[in-house]
Write a protein that holds these residues in place. Sequence first.
Motif, PDB file in Angstrom:
ATOM      1  N   ARG A 213     -26.276 121.905  20.881  1.00  0.00           N
ATOM      2  CA  ARG A 213     -25.659 121.757  19.561  1.00  0.00           C
ATOM      3  C   ARG A 213     -24.369 122.616  19.461  1.00  0.00           C
ATOM      4  O   ARG A 213     -24.229 123.763  19.873  1.00  0.00           O
ATOM      5  N   GLU A 214     -23.349 122.144  18.859  1.00  0.00           N
ATOM      6  CA  GLU A 214     -21.989 122.495  19.244  1.00  0.00           C
ATOM      7  C   GLU A 214     -21.774 123.942  18.913  1.00  0.00           C
ATOM      8  O   GLU A 214     -21.080 124.670  19.267  1.00  0.00           O
ATOM      9  N   GLU A 215     -22.445 124.341  17.497  1.00  0.00           N
ATOM     10  CA  GLU A 215     -21.931 125.743  16.611  1.00  0.00           C
ATOM     11  C   GLU A 215     -22.511 126.838  17.928  1.00  0.00           C
ATOM     12  O   GLU A 215     -22.111 127.863  17.646  1.00  0.00           O
ATOM     13  N   ASP A 216     -23.380 126.514  18.406  1.00  0.00           N
ATOM     14  CA  ASP A 216     -23.945 127.704  19.421  1.00  0.00           C
ATOM     15  C   ASP A 216     -22.902 127.867  20.381  1.00  0.00           C
ATOM     16  O   ASP A 216     -22.857 129.057  20.950  1.00  0.00           O
ATOM     17  N   GLY A 217     -21.884 126.959  20.783  1.00  0.00           N
ATOM     18  CA  GLY A 217     -20.814 127.228  21.463  1.00  0.00           C
ATOM     19  C   GLY A 217     -19.863 128.443  20.777  1.00  0.00           C
ATOM     20  O   GLY A 217     -19.275 129.097  21.704  1.00  0.00           O
ATOM     21  N   VAL A 218     -19.886 128.332  19.744  1.00  0.00           N
ATOM     22  CA  VAL A 218     -19.123 129.520  19.016  1.00  0.00           C
ATOM     23  C   VAL A 218     -19.711 130.852  19.200  1.00  0.00           C
ATOM     24  O   VAL A 218     -18.935 131.912  19.486  1.00  0.00           O
ATOM     25  N   GLY A 219     -20.996 131.074  19.518  1.00  0.00           N
ATOM     26  CA  GLY A 219     -21.592 132.372  19.403  1.00  0.00           C
ATOM     27  C   GLY A 219     -21.495 132.351  21.017  1.00  0.00           C
ATOM     28  O   GLY A 219     -21.295 133.840  21.408  1.00  0.00           O
ATOM     29  N   ILE A 220     -21.661 131.686  21.865  1.00  0.00           N
ATOM     30  CA  ILE A 220     -21.530 131.659  23.233  1.00  0.00           C
ATOM     31  C   ILE A 220     -20.221 132.276  23.641  1.00  0.00           C
ATOM     32  O   ILE A 220     -19.900 133.369  24.316  1.00  0.00           O
ATOM     33  N   GLY A 221     -19.166 131.504  22.890  1.00  0.00           N
ATOM     34  CA  GLY A 221     -17.782 131.959  23.273  1.00  0.00           C
ATOM     35  C   GLY A 221     -17.291 133.400  22.931  1.00  0.00           C
ATOM     36  O   GLY A 221     -16.678 134.174  23.583  1.00  0.00           O
ATOM     37  N   ALA A 222     -18.138 133.730  21.760  1.00  0.00           N
ATOM     38  CA  ALA A 222     -17.947 135.278  21.158  1.00  0.00           C
ATOM     39  C   ALA A 222     -18.361 136.276  22.221  1.00  0.00           C
ATOM     40  O   ALA A 222     -17.799 137.175  22.659  1.00  0.00           O
TER      41      ALA A 222
ATOM     42  N   GLY B  71     -17.901 119.790  12.573  1.00  0.00           N
ATOM     43  CA  GLY B  71     -18.533 120.020  11.269  1.00  0.00           C
ATOM     44  C   GLY B  71     -19.881 120.758  11.389  1.00  0.00           C
ATOM     45  O   GLY B  71     -20.085 121.543  10.724  1.00  0.00           O
ATOM     46  N   ASN B  72     -20.468 120.669  12.453  1.00  0.00           N
ATOM     47  CA  ASN B  72     -21.354 121.398  12.902  1.00  0.00           C
ATOM     48  C   ASN B  72     -21.005 122.854  13.105  1.00  0.00           C
ATOM     49  O   ASN B  72     -21.612 124.028  12.857  1.00  0.00           O
ATOM     50  N   MET B  73     -19.903 123.048  13.512  1.00  0.00           N
ATOM     51  CA  MET B  73     -19.334 124.455  13.991  1.00  0.00           C
ATOM     52  C   MET B  73     -18.504 125.128  13.012  1.00  0.00           C
ATOM     53  O   MET B  73     -18.460 126.374  13.128  1.00  0.00           O
ATOM     54  N   LEU B  74     -18.430 124.533  11.820  1.00  0.00           N
ATOM     55  CA  LEU B  74     -17.047 125.094  10.594  1.00  0.00           C
ATOM     56  C   LEU B  74     -17.626 126.531  10.328  1.00  0.00           C
ATOM     57  O   LEU B  74     -16.736 127.412  10.260  1.00  0.00           O
ATOM     58  N   ASN B  75     -18.688 126.782   9.761  1.00  0.00           N
ATOM     59  CA  ASN B  75     -19.103 127.839   9.336  1.00  0.00           C
ATOM     60  C   ASN B  75     -19.153 129.078  10.453  1.00  0.00           C
ATOM     61  O   ASN B  75     -18.761 130.081  10.259  1.00  0.00           O
ATOM     62  N   ALA B  76     -19.826 128.775  11.508  1.00  0.00           N
ATOM     63  CA  ALA B  76     -19.761 129.783  12.516  1.00  0.00           C
ATOM     64  C   ALA B  76     -18.229 130.281  13.023  1.00  0.00           C
ATOM     65  O   ALA B  76     -17.790 131.357  13.230  1.00  0.00           O
ATOM     66  N   LEU B  77     -17.210 129.034  13.033  1.00  0.00           N
ATOM     67  CA  LEU B  77     -15.827 129.294  13.467  1.00  0.00           C
ATOM     68  C   LEU B  77     -15.297 130.318  12.295  1.00  0.00           C
ATOM     69  O   LEU B  77     -14.674 131.196  12.675  1.00  0.00           O
ATOM     70  N   LEU B  78     -15.580 130.086  11.098  1.00  0.00           N
ATOM     71  CA  LEU B  78     -15.142 130.702  10.135  1.00  0.00           C
ATOM     72  C   LEU B  78     -15.411 132.245   9.954  1.00  0.00           C
ATOM     73  O   LEU B  78     -14.736 133.026   9.633  1.00  0.00           O
TER      74      LEU B  78
ATOM     75  N   SER C  25     -22.571 134.240  10.225  1.00  0.00           N
ATOM     76  CA  SER C  25     -22.905 133.439  11.404  1.00  0.00           C
ATOM     77  C   SER C  25     -24.387 133.359  11.599  1.00  0.00           C
ATOM     78  O   SER C  25     -24.749 133.709  12.627  1.00  0.00           O
ATOM     79  N   TYR C  26     -25.270 132.896  10.461  1.00  0.00           N
ATOM     80  CA  TYR C  26     -26.505 132.820  10.742  1.00  0.00           C
ATOM     81  C   TYR C  26     -26.739 131.914  12.142  1.00  0.00           C
ATOM     82  O   TYR C  26     -26.067 130.908  12.293  1.00  0.00           O
ATOM     83  N   MET C  27     -27.799 132.256  12.816  1.00  0.00           N
ATOM     84  CA  MET C  27     -28.148 131.706  14.017  1.00  0.00           C
ATOM     85  C   MET C  27     -27.333 131.807  14.964  1.00  0.00           C
ATOM     86  O   MET C  27     -27.755 131.148  16.147  1.00  0.00           O
ATOM     87  N   GLN C  28     -26.330 132.804  15.185  1.00  0.00           N
ATOM     88  CA  GLN C  28     -25.622 132.922  16.422  1.00  0.00           C
ATOM     89  C   GLN C  28     -25.801 134.032  17.359  1.00  0.00           C
ATOM     90  O   GLN C  28     -25.364 134.471  18.229  1.00  0.00           O
ATOM     91  N   ALA C  29     -27.032 135.105  16.843  1.00  0.00           N
ATOM     92  CA  ALA C  29     -27.031 136.255  17.464  1.00  0.00           C
ATOM     93  C   ALA C  29     -27.515 136.056  19.020  1.00  0.00           C
ATOM     94  O   ALA C  29     -27.023 136.502  19.937  1.00  0.00           O
TER      95      ALA C  29
END
Length: 371
Positions: free
Chosen positions: A44-53, A72-79, A234-238
């Motif tokens: 899922r794309e938003e996991d890439g936001v956490g991984i990138g961090a 669209g899946n990433m937007l909240n995590a990006l912000l 960023s819910y679900m990104q830990a």
Amino acid sequence: MNEETVIWIMHEEGIDMVASLPCDKNKRFTVLLETEFPVIDLAREEDGVGIGAGVVLAGKRPLISIQSSGLGNMLNALLSLSCVYHFPLPILASWRGVCDEKICAQIPFNAPLPKLLDVYNIPYRICRSAEDLDGIREVIRGAFAQQTPYVALILPSCWDPQQDAPITYPKRSLPDKTFFLPGYSEPKLTRLEAIEKIVSEVPDNAVIISNIGVPSKELFAAKDRPGNFYMLGSYMQASAIGLGCAFSSPKTPVYVIDGDGSLLGSAVLPVIATQKCENLHIMALDNGTFGSTGNQISPAYETADIGMLARAAGITSVERAVSPEEISSAVSRGISFVHLLIRPGNSGSPNIPLSPEEIRSRTEKFIREIG
């Protein structure tokens, strides 16, 4: 050779790793990435936001390659993660919904994407032809110079004609596995007590990444230290952040304090299992509730089994714990995933008196200095 042009730009700009989820319009590029860079394949794309961090915390330079609908899946995590902590993240997005799009479901979200990015002040550049691909250099440089997500919207017309790239598939088999995990008795510890025990047991050179809300407050109350990365959103990104950090700093012990609600909503466990980072340890604190929002019962309370989910995802080193002694034993033996049963309820731990910038910079310096 347009794909090779982008690969060369990525090398020249010092990209260290790529998180990727493929698109039908850039199949050849996706295959080439695997031959040129360390790649984490996303579910899922938003996991890439956490991984990138996590990669940035470890002092490396990440990039994400996705289909534009994944934004669209990433937007909240990006912000709430990338923008709040000022994590740089160049994103190469294969732009669907335009350019004679044949799939009607791709159009409603993707066609107005530039307007959406404008609303959220996320910089972007549109690549309409092969002549525009050098603009990806600007995207990468801009992301790191401005410490922000920066998107390249790449039209299909930029790429060479796409054909199914030859892929060598290894023999596929699923070996017999014993998924049995022992049951558990009534939880003994509060979340704060469990966190206090975890912090007392992990090595001094460990990074600890804690889930959003009360868990981060309780970690700060238990023992503030520079190696603690406190999540404010960023819910679900830990666990995704933990994976990125462990992947990019393999000599650093990384402990993630995650929760049952967060893990039930995430697609990151199979990705973690695939990477087999021996320095990554997830402490899954399971109180069967959504603790930070008022302790409403979650599916983990009586039905979903977080430990079994980890085993089914492919994580082989999984144990349960309910007592301080079992926590100590699991940490000392390097268990990868500890399903830690705790009692519902929150402590009165106060808010964390640190800015996002202070939290990030302390952790980056900690990782740098432990080497």
